[in-house]
Structure formats: structure tokens, C-alpha cells
Design an enzyme around this catalytic site. Structure first.
Site, PDB file in Angstrom:
ATOM      1  N   HIS A 130       1.038  -0.395 -10.475  1.00 13.52           N
ATOM      2  CA  HIS A 130       0.805  -1.058  -9.472  1.00 13.52           C
ATOM      3  C   HIS A 130       0.388  -2.604 -10.351  1.00 13.52           C
ATOM      4  O   HIS A 130      -0.399  -2.806 -11.352  1.00 13.52           O
ATOM      5  CB  HIS A 130      -0.434  -1.056  -8.526  1.00 13.52           C
ATOM      6  CG  HIS A 130      -0.723  -1.923  -7.605  1.00 13.52           C
ATOM      7  ND1 HIS A 130       0.255  -2.482  -6.574  1.00 13.52           N
ATOM      8  CD2 HIS A 130      -2.083  -2.533  -7.265  1.00 13.52           C
ATOM      9  CE1 HIS A 130      -0.543  -3.054  -5.865  1.00 13.52           C
ATOM     10  NE2 HIS A 130      -1.896  -3.232  -6.219  1.00 13.52           N
ATOM     11  N   ARG A 178       0.905  -1.019  -0.040  1.00 15.61           N
ATOM     12  CA  ARG A 178      -0.071   0.079  -0.115  1.00 15.61           C
ATOM     13  C   ARG A 178       0.807   1.362  -0.071  1.00 15.61           C
ATOM     14  O   ARG A 178       1.957   1.196   0.772  1.00 15.61           O
ATOM     15  CB  ARG A 178      -0.968  -0.086   1.239  1.00 15.61           C
ATOM     16  CG  ARG A 178      -1.797  -1.067   1.560  1.00 15.61           C
ATOM     17  CD  ARG A 178      -3.057  -0.918   0.383  1.00 15.61           C
ATOM     18  NE  ARG A 178      -3.848  -1.809   0.525  1.00 15.61           N
ATOM     19  CZ  ARG A 178      -4.300  -2.547  -0.369  1.00 15.61           C
ATOM     20  NH1 ARG A 178      -3.593  -2.900  -1.612  1.00 15.61           N
ATOM     21  NH2 ARG A 178      -5.307  -3.793  -0.367  1.00 15.61           N
ATOM     22  N   GLU A 232      -1.315   8.236  -4.771  1.00 12.88           N
ATOM     23  CA  GLU A 232      -1.749   7.877  -6.281  1.00 12.88           C
ATOM     24  C   GLU A 232      -2.581   8.836  -6.816  1.00 12.88           C
ATOM     25  O   GLU A 232      -3.651   9.021  -6.263  1.00 12.88           O
ATOM     26  CB  GLU A 232      -2.020   6.408  -6.339  1.00 12.88           C
ATOM     27  CG  GLU A 232      -0.840   5.546  -5.905  1.00 12.88           C
ATOM     28  CD  GLU A 232      -1.256   4.359  -6.217  1.00 12.88           C
ATOM     29  OE1 GLU A 232      -1.944   3.737  -7.225  1.00 12.88           O
ATOM     30  OE2 GLU A 232      -0.667   3.298  -5.595  1.00 12.88           O
TER      31      GLU A 232
END
Length: 86
Positions: A62, A15, A44
Site C-alpha cells: 500500500h 480499500r 490484509e
């Protein structure tokens, strides 16, 4: 970062909020962190400019959703899997 071994290599694929990017940039500049690889970011889609410009940083999109199970619906996935190895 003060408690870490000097020249540590950090990888975060969990995360983005796990890392304080400003502190990470400072630790890279000070040599406390040798290199870092990230595919998640604190805010993000923003990425700290100090990470972008540092040659010891590898930034990737990601990858958590880049699996066959997520990319293909279940019926298609079943066909793909059953056809493997034939």
C-alpha cells in the site's frame, strides 16, 4: 463483474474490502477481467493465492503512506520543501 465491459482493467488503491477477491480471481480466470493492480487487499496481510499466481495481476504494498508529509515530521518536511529548487 457481469455488468462490466469484457477485458476490463481494474485498479484498487482505496480499500481492500472494496473487492471480493474470490470473485475477482474467478473473473480473471473466465476472461471477464483482463488484468488487475492492487495495493490493498481484502484480508490484509493475506492475499488470495489465485491473485498471487495469476500473471495478469500486479500486487504492490500500500502506497497511501509513502508521501513526504507522512514519512517526515512537519519540521523536517518544512526544511525539505524550503530547500527545493535552490
Amino acid at each position: 463483474f457481469a455488468l462490466m465491459k469484457p477485458s476490463v482493467v481494474i485498479v484498487n488503491t482505496a480499500r481492500g474490502a472494496v473487492m471480493d477477491e474470490a470473485a475477482l480471481v474467478d473473473a480473471l480466470k473466465e476472461g471477464k477481467v483482463a488484468s488487475v493492480g492492487l495495493d490493498v487487499f481484502e484480508e490484509e496481510p493475506k492475499v488470495h493465492p489465485g491473485l498471487i499466481e495469476n500473471p495478469n495481476v500486479l500486487l504492490l504494498p500500500h502506497m497511501g503512506t509513502w508521501t513526504v508529509e507522512v514519512r517526515f515530521p512537519a519540521p523536517i518536511f518544512g526544511v525539505l520543501v524550503s530547500g527545493c529548487g535552490t
